[in-house]
Design an enzyme around this catalytic site. Structure first.
Site, PDB file in Angstrom:
ATOM      1  N   CYS A  65       0.928  -1.349   0.163  1.00 49.63           N
ATOM      2  CA  CYS A  65      -0.079  -0.019  -0.034  1.00 49.63           C
ATOM      3  C   CYS A  65       0.749   1.217  -0.033  1.00 49.63           C
ATOM      4  O   CYS A  65       2.085   1.193  -0.603  1.00 49.63           O
ATOM      5  CB  CYS A  65      -1.049   0.200   1.198  1.00 49.63           C
ATOM      6  SG  CYS A  65      -0.084   0.081   2.760  1.00 49.63           S
ATOM      7  N   LYS A  66       0.415   2.346   0.722  1.00 49.49           N
ATOM      8  CA  LYS A  66       1.176   3.678   0.545  1.00 49.49           C
ATOM      9  C   LYS A  66       2.344   3.424   1.494  1.00 49.49           C
ATOM     10  O   LYS A  66       3.585   3.728   1.175  1.00 49.49           O
ATOM     11  CB  LYS A  66       0.486   4.861   0.854  1.00 49.49           C
ATOM     12  CG  LYS A  66       1.102   5.826   0.996  1.00 49.49           C
ATOM     13  CD  LYS A  66       0.290   7.156   1.189  1.00 49.49           C
ATOM     14  CE  LYS A  66       1.020   8.654   1.212  1.00 49.49           C
ATOM     15  NZ  LYS A  66       0.281   9.640   1.470  1.00 49.49           N
TER      16      LYS A  66
END
Length: 99
Positions: A65-66
């Site tokens: 993800c981020k």
């Protein structure tokens, strides 16, 4: 299974490997920047996509993800669903871009 560092992933990609990578960020985040060859399945859509991922249960799956939080949740969820080799990309997309 142990998580994976951005450096390790980039080394494997440079060597020609094409690991299965699932990006659990939202679609708009994936459109801004993505890891080549990754598949975008936002975290909230993951439960509904399990049938599509069934053939990956015995293979290595890298989730990202981020920054690593959502993908840690995705790893836990997939592991509970019987996926035996799920690895979280440590530091997420932010760390991958800096590696």
């Amino acid at each position: 299974m142990a998580d994976i560092t951005p450096t390790e992933l980039k080394q494997r990609q440079a060597a020609g490997e094409k690991p299965t990578i699932i990006d659990v960020r939202e679609t708009w985040e994936n459109e801004e920047a993505r890891i080549e060859g990754s598949r975008n399945i936002p975290l909230n859509e993951l439960p509904g996509k399990l049938d599509d991922l069934e053939d990956l249960k015995d293979q290595e799956v890298i989730v990202h993800c981020k920054s690593g939080g959502r993908s840690a949740s995705a790893k836990a969820f997939l592991t509970q669903q019987g996926f035996g080799n799920v690895r979280n990309l440590l530091g997420g997309m932010q760390a991958y871009q800096q590696a």
